[in-house]
Scaffold this motif. Sequence first.
Motif, mmCIF file in Angstrom:
data_model
loop_
_atom_site.group_PDB
_atom_site.id
_atom_site.type_symbol
_atom_site.label_atom_id
_atom_site.label_comp_id
_atom_site.label_asym_id
_atom_site.label_seq_id
_atom_site.Cartn_x
_atom_site.Cartn_y
_atom_site.Cartn_z
ATOM 1 N N PRO A 271 -2.469 -4.325 -2.885
ATOM 2 C CA PRO A 271 -0.688 -4.522 -2.268
ATOM 3 C C PRO A 271 -0.740 -5.801 -2.201
ATOM 4 O O PRO A 271 1.284 -6.158 -2.044
ATOM 5 C CB PRO A 271 -0.924 -3.664 -1.037
ATOM 6 N N ALA B 58 2.217 -7.625 -4.341
ATOM 7 C CA ALA B 58 3.467 -7.339 -4.145
ATOM 8 C C ALA B 58 3.972 -9.119 -3.161
ATOM 9 O O ALA B 58 5.002 -8.754 -3.527
ATOM 10 C CB ALA B 58 3.641 -6.667 -2.776
ATOM 11 N N TRP C 272 9.831 -10.238 -1.666
ATOM 12 C CA TRP C 272 8.516 -9.777 -0.541
ATOM 13 C C TRP C 272 9.010 -9.409 1.201
ATOM 14 O O TRP C 272 9.569 -10.746 1.061
ATOM 15 C CB TRP C 272 7.357 -9.706 -0.479
ATOM 16 N N GLN D 32 5.685 -0.172 0.642
ATOM 17 C CA GLN D 32 4.318 0.104 1.562
ATOM 18 C C GLN D 32 4.701 0.428 3.220
ATOM 19 O O GLN D 32 5.128 0.352 3.746
ATOM 20 C CB GLN D 32 3.687 -1.733 1.430
ATOM 21 N N VAL E 173 2.192 3.317 -1.546
ATOM 22 C CA VAL E 173 3.188 2.521 -1.381
ATOM 23 C C VAL E 173 4.896 3.983 -2.006
ATOM 24 O O VAL E 173 4.109 4.683 -3.664
ATOM 25 C CB VAL E 173 3.177 1.535 -2.406
ATOM 26 N N HIS F 15 2.093 -11.944 4.110
ATOM 27 C CA HIS F 15 1.614 -10.851 3.853
ATOM 28 C C HIS F 15 0.478 -10.190 4.582
ATOM 29 O O HIS F 15 -0.124 -9.444 4.779
ATOM 30 C CB HIS F 15 1.545 -10.336 2.071
ATOM 31 N N TYR G 141 -0.890 -8.091 7.103
ATOM 32 C CA TYR G 141 -1.540 -6.540 6.704
ATOM 33 C C TYR G 141 -2.925 -6.156 7.984
ATOM 34 O O TYR G 141 -3.638 -5.420 7.965
ATOM 35 C CB TYR G 141 -2.467 -6.723 5.401
#
Length: 355
Positions: free
Chosen positions: A164, A167, A206, A243, A249, A331, A335
């Motif tokens: 991921p 992205a 993103w 996501q 996704v 990101h 995450y």
Amino acid sequence: ARRARRAGAVPPPYPNGWYRLLDSTQLPRGAVRSLALLGEQLAAFRTQDGQAYVVDAYCPHLGANLAAGGRVVGDCIECPFHGWQFRGEDGKCTRIPYAEKVPDFVSVQTWPSCKVNGMLLFWYHCEGVSPTWAVPEQLEITTKEWVFRGQTEHWVDAHIQEIPENAADTAHLAFLHGPAILGGSDLRYTRSKLWDFMKHIWKAEWQPEPKPNEHCSRLLVQHTATIFGMHVSLMDLTVSARQVGPGLVFLIFEHAFLGRGIILQMVTPLEPLLQNVVHKIYYQKNIPAIIPKFILRAECIQFERDITIWNNKQYLPKPLLVREDSSIQKHRRWYAQFYSEKSMRLPVKKEGLDW
């Protein structure tokens, strides 16, 4: 390549969240399936009334695998060794054929599961916390406005977070995915002069989603293509990739003439550095099947370019980034919510000649 590679200081191997076990059709009524994933050995079974359950595979009596010869009896799974029966809903043992009384404490662990978009998903949390969010249904799939048009399946030798993270790495789109899909997925030939007349152009952004959907993020992609430097409007495509948690996704495609559809991407860790990735495409049923099949094929070629990178790269906890790479760290912070304090860490490999 797997033996020679240094994986780096990777995050905990199994993030908390919903994961695909299998397609719902792969578990018919009365069936039992053995599954090994996320460091667990599981038994999935479906009762005659259609309810699916997921439990630990090993019987607490003498360790037999419930999915290796076990059978469904009512709402229970029966151990093939001594006939102990365990209820799917709560794991409690309801019958021991040769015992007068079943001890109250006898049970197997159960795992929350659900059927969404034609798949059986289960909830993994390293600390046993109940589901904190639900997987959304795609209305067009449920109403059959969009129909299934094919799938791909890959195994990726990398940590799940690497997949991921692509992205947020918008800079790699132009370099890795800019060359024409005609050049295939072998990175030795993708930049061949033979296919230089065609280019893919990507514009992407993103962003994580706000509360109450902080477990979700969105990637908006505008795709255009040029042939001999001229814009080909027929290949203009808008993709909204959502996501949902660590391993799901929803990629929705919109085309001015060729309608709308979706690719569902499901990433399930089989081992710390081995991921099973399935892509399923659903598309408007009034659009010829060749269109979604071409989209899935094109996506497959681009995805396999990424796989070559993932299969051989090292995870860097402190990568050397420039200002334009700021979304990668953003990101990683997003995450990180899928790990807990008790998330298992991989053992550190000692360098040296000792064995």
